[in-house]
Design a protein around this motif. Structure first.
Motif, PDB file in Angstrom:
ATOM      1  N   UNK A  87       0.753  -1.256   0.060  1.00  0.00           N
ATOM      2  CA  UNK A  87       0.001   0.237  -0.162  1.00  0.00           C
ATOM      3  C   UNK A  87       0.860   1.235   0.040  1.00  0.00           C
ATOM      4  N   UNK A  88       0.348   2.237  -0.854  1.00  0.00           N
ATOM      5  CA  UNK A  88       1.138   3.395  -1.029  1.00  0.00           C
ATOM      6  C   UNK A  88       0.097   4.567  -0.613  1.00  0.00           C
ATOM      7  N   UNK A  89       0.714   6.030  -0.201  1.00  0.00           N
ATOM      8  CA  UNK A  89      -0.309   7.002  -0.106  1.00  0.00           C
ATOM      9  C   UNK A  89       0.278   8.380  -0.693  1.00  0.00           C
ATOM     10  N   UNK A  90      -0.678   9.168  -1.129  1.00  0.00           N
ATOM     11  CA  UNK A  90      -0.409  10.513  -1.792  1.00  0.00           C
ATOM     12  C   UNK A  90      -1.507  11.474  -1.367  1.00  0.00           C
ATOM     13  N   UNK A  91      -1.141  12.551  -1.550  1.00  0.00           N
ATOM     14  CA  UNK A  91      -2.311  13.638  -1.579  1.00  0.00           C
ATOM     15  C   UNK A  91      -2.155  14.303  -2.892  1.00  0.00           C
ATOM     16  N   UNK A  92      -3.431  14.583  -3.766  1.00  0.00           N
ATOM     17  CA  UNK A  92      -3.350  15.063  -4.792  1.00  0.00           C
ATOM     18  C   UNK A  92      -4.498  16.143  -4.950  1.00  0.00           C
ATOM     19  N   UNK A  93      -4.112  17.391  -5.534  1.00  0.00           N
ATOM     20  CA  UNK A  93      -5.186  18.441  -5.757  1.00  0.00           C
ATOM     21  C   UNK A  93      -5.351  18.590  -7.139  1.00  0.00           C
ATOM     22  N   UNK A  94      -6.940  18.290  -7.369  1.00  0.00           N
ATOM     23  CA  UNK A  94      -7.569  18.252  -8.679  1.00  0.00           C
ATOM     24  C   UNK A  94      -7.963  19.641  -9.001  1.00  0.00           C
ATOM     25  N   UNK A  95      -8.510  19.749  -9.993  1.00  0.00           N
ATOM     26  CA  UNK A  95      -9.016  21.180 -10.613  1.00  0.00           C
ATOM     27  C   UNK A  95     -10.246  21.398 -10.628  1.00  0.00           C
ATOM     28  N   UNK A  96     -11.065  20.355 -10.607  1.00  0.00           N
ATOM     29  CA  UNK A  96     -12.509  20.230 -10.929  1.00  0.00           C
ATOM     30  C   UNK A  96     -13.073  18.901 -10.625  1.00  0.00           C
ATOM     31  N   UNK A  97     -14.448  18.924 -10.133  1.00  0.00           N
ATOM     32  CA  UNK A  97     -14.985  17.471 -10.001  1.00  0.00           C
ATOM     33  C   UNK A  97     -15.377  16.620 -11.406  1.00  0.00           C
ATOM     34  N   UNK A  98     -15.178  15.489 -11.155  1.00  0.00           N
ATOM     35  CA  UNK A  98     -15.804  14.888 -12.849  1.00  0.00           C
ATOM     36  C   UNK A  98     -14.915  13.399 -12.610  1.00  0.00           C
ATOM     37  N   UNK A  99     -14.803  13.039 -13.976  1.00  0.00           N
ATOM     38  CA  UNK A  99     -13.912  11.718 -14.308  1.00  0.00           C
ATOM     39  C   UNK A  99     -12.178  12.205 -14.536  1.00  0.00           C
ATOM     40  N   UNK A 100     -11.672  11.540 -13.765  1.00  0.00           N
ATOM     41  CA  UNK A 100     -10.257  11.842 -13.817  1.00  0.00           C
ATOM     42  C   UNK A 100      -9.484  10.487 -14.059  1.00  0.00           C
ATOM     43  N   UNK A 101      -8.355  10.470 -14.900  1.00  0.00           N
ATOM     44  CA  UNK A 101      -7.557   9.407 -15.146  1.00  0.00           C
ATOM     45  C   UNK A 101      -6.260   9.490 -14.508  1.00  0.00           C
ATOM     46  N   UNK A 102      -5.810   8.901 -13.558  1.00  0.00           N
ATOM     47  CA  UNK A 102      -4.580   8.900 -12.631  1.00  0.00           C
ATOM     48  C   UNK A 102      -3.466   8.133 -13.578  1.00  0.00           C
ATOM     49  N   UNK A 103      -2.476   8.820 -13.916  1.00  0.00           N
ATOM     50  CA  UNK A 103      -1.251   8.237 -14.584  1.00  0.00           C
ATOM     51  C   UNK A 103      -0.152   7.976 -13.715  1.00  0.00           C
ATOM     52  N   UNK A 104       0.080   6.661 -13.326  1.00  0.00           N
ATOM     53  CA  UNK A 104       1.219   6.114 -12.456  1.00  0.00           C
ATOM     54  C   UNK A 104       2.366   5.881 -13.251  1.00  0.00           C
ATOM     55  N   UNK A 105       3.502   6.326 -12.883  1.00  0.00           N
ATOM     56  CA  UNK A 105       4.625   6.380 -13.841  1.00  0.00           C
ATOM     57  C   UNK A 105       5.695   5.526 -12.753  1.00  0.00           C
ATOM     58  N   UNK A 106       6.007   4.349 -12.992  1.00  0.00           N
ATOM     59  CA  UNK A 106       6.798   3.388 -12.046  1.00  0.00           C
ATOM     60  C   UNK A 106       8.186   3.288 -12.764  1.00  0.00           C
ATOM     61  N   UNK A 107       9.175   3.744 -11.776  1.00  0.00           N
ATOM     62  CA  UNK A 107      10.538   3.399 -12.373  1.00  0.00           C
ATOM     63  C   UNK A 107      11.287   2.311 -11.475  1.00  0.00           C
ATOM     64  N   UNK A 108      10.625   1.751 -10.627  1.00  0.00           N
ATOM     65  CA  UNK A 108      10.945   0.714  -9.653  1.00  0.00           C
ATOM     66  C   UNK A 108       9.810  -0.058  -9.252  1.00  0.00           C
ATOM     67  N   UNK A 109       9.619  -1.497  -9.543  1.00  0.00           N
ATOM     68  CA  UNK A 109      10.749  -2.498  -9.713  1.00  0.00           C
ATOM     69  C   UNK A 109      11.043  -2.362 -11.277  1.00  0.00           C
ATOM     70  N   UNK A 110      10.106  -2.014 -12.133  1.00  0.00           N
ATOM     71  CA  UNK A 110      10.477  -1.965 -13.640  1.00  0.00           C
ATOM     72  C   UNK A 110       9.807  -0.621 -13.929  1.00  0.00           C
ATOM     73  N   UNK A 111      10.375  -0.290 -15.126  1.00  0.00           N
ATOM     74  CA  UNK A 111       9.591   0.936 -15.861  1.00  0.00           C
ATOM     75  C   UNK A 111       8.377   0.522 -16.435  1.00  0.00           C
ATOM     76  N   UNK A 112       7.312   1.306 -16.010  1.00  0.00           N
ATOM     77  CA  UNK A 112       5.971   0.931 -16.386  1.00  0.00           C
ATOM     78  C   UNK A 112       5.161   2.224 -16.379  1.00  0.00           C
TER      79      UNK A 112
END
Length: 120
Positions: A87-112
């Motif tokens: 489990x991981x945690x973060x705080x994110x500030x969005x600009x408005x309500x609605x549908x959002x697509x989170x983009x996770x950029x992994x560098x470890x354990x592999x680039x993805x």
């Protein structure tokens, strides 16, 4: 001689290439709660590869609003490890309500790069 070399290289490619094709992809399961700040959310994400939790991930997360491409996007923030397995945690500030697509950029354990849609 070249046929033997070609067949050897081809066989090695098949041997190592196919095993990576069947490797389990990284998956995320995100849940978010409002904070006291308007449009700011505290999020928890479970990171798995197959059925196993990943505990050594190095990842950033940003967000895009698919319904308004290039109009609303959020700069990536660092994702920190929590006390629970995978489990991981973060705080994110969005600009408005609605549908959002989170983009996770992994560098470890592999680039993805993993995409996950959420509604706020």
């Amino acid at each position: 001689m070249s046929k033997i070399l070609f067949r050897t290289i081809f066989f090695l490619f098949l041997l190592f290439g196919i095993t990576s094709l069947f490797a389990a992809p990284i998956k995320t399961e995100t849940s978010c709660k409002k904070t006291d700040v308007r449009l700011q959310y505290y999020c928890l994400v479970i990171v798995k590869k197959g059925d196993e939790h990943i505990n050594n991930a190095d990842v950033m997360v940003g967000a895009d609003m698919p319904s308004m491409p290039m109009a609303h996007n959020v700069k990536p923030v660092k994702v920190d490890k929590s006390n629970k397995d995978g489990e991981y945690k973060f705080v994110i500030q969005l600009e408005m309500l609605g549908g959002w697509k989170f983009i996770y950029n992994f560098t470890k354990p592999e680039r993805d790069k993993i995409f996950e849609k959420l509604d706020f």
